[in-house]
Design a protein around this motif. Structure first.
Motif, mmCIF file in Angstrom:
data_model
loop_
_atom_site.group_PDB
_atom_site.id
_atom_site.type_symbol
_atom_site.label_atom_id
_atom_site.label_comp_id
_atom_site.label_asym_id
_atom_site.label_seq_id
_atom_site.Cartn_x
_atom_site.Cartn_y
_atom_site.Cartn_z
ATOM 1 N N LYS A 1 0.836 -1.206 0.000
ATOM 2 C CA LYS A 1 0.000 0.000 0.000
ATOM 3 C C LYS A 1 0.872 1.258 0.000
ATOM 4 O O LYS A 1 0.591 2.215 -0.723
ATOM 5 N N GLY A 2 1.931 1.235 0.820
ATOM 6 C CA GLY A 2 2.833 2.378 0.853
ATOM 7 C C GLY A 2 3.553 2.574 -0.464
ATOM 8 O O GLY A 2 3.726 3.704 -0.937
ATOM 9 N N LEU A 3 3.989 1.473 -1.088
ATOM 10 C CA LEU A 3 4.655 1.570 -2.383
ATOM 11 C C LEU A 3 3.716 2.102 -3.456
ATOM 12 O O LEU A 3 4.127 2.881 -4.323
ATOM 13 N N GLY A 4 2.474 1.686 -3.417
ATOM 14 C CA GLY A 4 1.506 2.203 -4.374
ATOM 15 C C GLY A 4 1.354 3.706 -4.261
ATOM 16 O O GLY A 4 1.277 4.418 -5.282
ATOM 17 N N ARG A 5 1.327 4.189 -3.033
ATOM 18 C CA ARG A 5 1.196 5.636 -2.814
ATOM 19 C C ARG A 5 2.453 6.379 -3.276
ATOM 20 O O ARG A 5 2.359 7.384 -3.981
ATOM 21 N N VAL A 6 3.624 5.884 -2.916
ATOM 22 C CA VAL A 6 4.872 6.579 -3.223
ATOM 23 C C VAL A 6 5.184 6.521 -4.727
ATOM 24 O O VAL A 6 5.624 7.514 -5.320
ATOM 25 N N LEU A 7 4.950 5.351 -5.345
ATOM 26 C CA LEU A 7 5.286 5.166 -6.764
ATOM 27 C C LEU A 7 4.122 5.478 -7.699
ATOM 28 O O LEU A 7 4.253 5.357 -8.915
ATOM 29 N N ARG A 8 2.975 5.812 -7.119
ATOM 30 C CA ARG A 8 1.795 6.184 -7.894
ATOM 31 C C ARG A 8 1.363 5.062 -8.831
ATOM 32 O O ARG A 8 1.181 5.249 -10.036
ATOM 33 N N ARG A 9 1.207 3.889 -8.229
ATOM 34 C CA ARG A 9 0.698 2.723 -8.941
ATOM 35 C C ARG A 9 -0.446 2.135 -8.132
ATOM 36 O O ARG A 9 -0.424 2.157 -6.897
ATOM 37 N N PRO A 10 -1.471 1.586 -8.783
ATOM 38 C CA PRO A 10 -2.571 0.989 -8.029
ATOM 39 C C PRO A 10 -2.112 -0.239 -7.245
ATOM 40 O O PRO A 10 -1.260 -1.008 -7.716
ATOM 41 N N ALA A 11 -2.662 -0.401 -6.066
ATOM 42 C CA ALA A 11 -2.345 -1.542 -5.218
ATOM 43 C C ALA A 11 -3.642 -2.060 -4.593
ATOM 44 O O ALA A 11 -4.530 -1.276 -4.260
ATOM 45 N N THR A 12 -3.753 -3.370 -4.453
ATOM 46 C CA THR A 12 -4.937 -3.956 -3.836
ATOM 47 C C THR A 12 -4.567 -5.222 -3.081
ATOM 48 O O THR A 12 -3.655 -5.944 -3.489
ATOM 49 N N ASP A 13 -5.284 -5.465 -1.993
ATOM 50 C CA ASP A 13 -5.135 -6.728 -1.272
ATOM 51 C C ASP A 13 -6.355 -7.622 -1.481
ATOM 52 O O ASP A 13 -6.572 -8.578 -0.741
ATOM 53 N N GLN A 14 -7.139 -7.326 -2.522
ATOM 54 C CA GLN A 14 -8.368 -8.069 -2.791
ATOM 55 C C GLN A 14 -8.235 -9.079 -3.928
ATOM 56 O O GLN A 14 -9.170 -9.842 -4.178
#
Length: 264
Positions: A154-167
């Motif tokens: 989740k943090g990497l998605g925010r910092v690198l501006r890529r979508p992230a999901t745990d679903q």
């Protein structure tokens, strides 16, 4: 403003600063115990974070990485993922901090670890459409209260501006703690332990996926998930890990910077 050690200050001397802009994070360095503006001070990072040439496939230290993309271990058994990127070696004192983050709710380390991983990823640009964490079983998630891989993803998605999901991925059953098993036992224990959720069944097709985990040791877990994702026709798979377990004969070297005085 660059981070710096506040080694000459005590907690009492810091107190009056609160109303004039004390840095957002100020406390004791998790390694040397000095007052500073990051969970791990800059001096300790420089002393303990050793940059090594690495195999591009599995991220093991590999002296010939400039001449060859994969090491001898990968030539003997190719990983199922396309590349592995790590921020650290799983050696003291980092291994102790990662264990605290993983098992003792040391949430203050999350942002710092994410930045270390993001820095490592930026050094090897490649396409990523979606970031997925390695999932925990329902039992382990209830026991621990959080999934450390999802915190990182989740943090990497925010910092690198890529979508992230745990679903998108689920762990269908609990497995023994893999750290206590050898490589063959890990393969047997992890086989068939993951599924893609129905909602994401068709949405993964053609995508470039980054799988995030805290530690890469034998690669059994990441290989199993990678095989699953291949069956769902993903276009590429990268393994992003916080730390890579080095060969068993590797040892940590003593620090040479000012951060060594407080480490026990």
């Amino acid at each position: 403003m660059p981070a710096k050690c506040l080694s000459g200050l005590s907690p009492r001397s810091l107190t009056p600063w609160g109303h004039i802009g004390l840095p957002k994070w100020a406390g004791l360095c998790a390694m040397c115990g000095r007052w500073q503006t990051q969970p791990v001070c800059r001096a300790c990072q420089q002393s303990w974070r050793i940059e090594l040439p690495r195999c591009k496939r599995c991220a093991l230290p590999w002296p010939d990485a400039i001449q060859a993309d994969s090491c001898t271990a990968c030539e003997a058994r190719q990983p199922e993922f396309d590349r592995a990127i790590t921020a650290l070696d799983y050696l003291p004192p980092w291994s102790s901090l990662i264990s605290r983050f993983k098992f003792q709710r040391a949430s203050s380390m999350q942002g710092h670890f994410v930045e270390l991983m993001a820095d490592a990823v930026r050094q090897r640009p490649h396409r990523v459409d979606l970031i997925l964490p390695v999932p925990l079983s329902a039992h382990r998630l209830a026991e621990r209260g959080y999934n450390q891989a999802w915190l990182l993803a989740k943090g990497l998605g925010r910092v690198l501006r890529r979508p992230a999901t745990d679903q998108a991925l689920v762990r269908t059953r609990s497995t023994p703690r893999l750290m206590a098993l050898d490589s063959e036992e890990r393969l047997r224990a992890i086989h068939g332990a993951f599924q893609v959720t129905p909602k994401w069944d068709a949405r993964l097709r053609g995508r470039h996926i980054a799988l995030v985990d805290d530690v890469l040791t034998t690669g059994a877990t990441l290989d199993e998930i990678s095989r699953l994702l291949r069956r769902h026709h993903v276009a590429g798979i990268s393994a992003w890990v916080l730390a890579r377990t080095p060969p068993p004969d590797t040892e940590a070297s003593p620090p040479s910077g000012p951060g060594d005085q407080g480490w026990r």
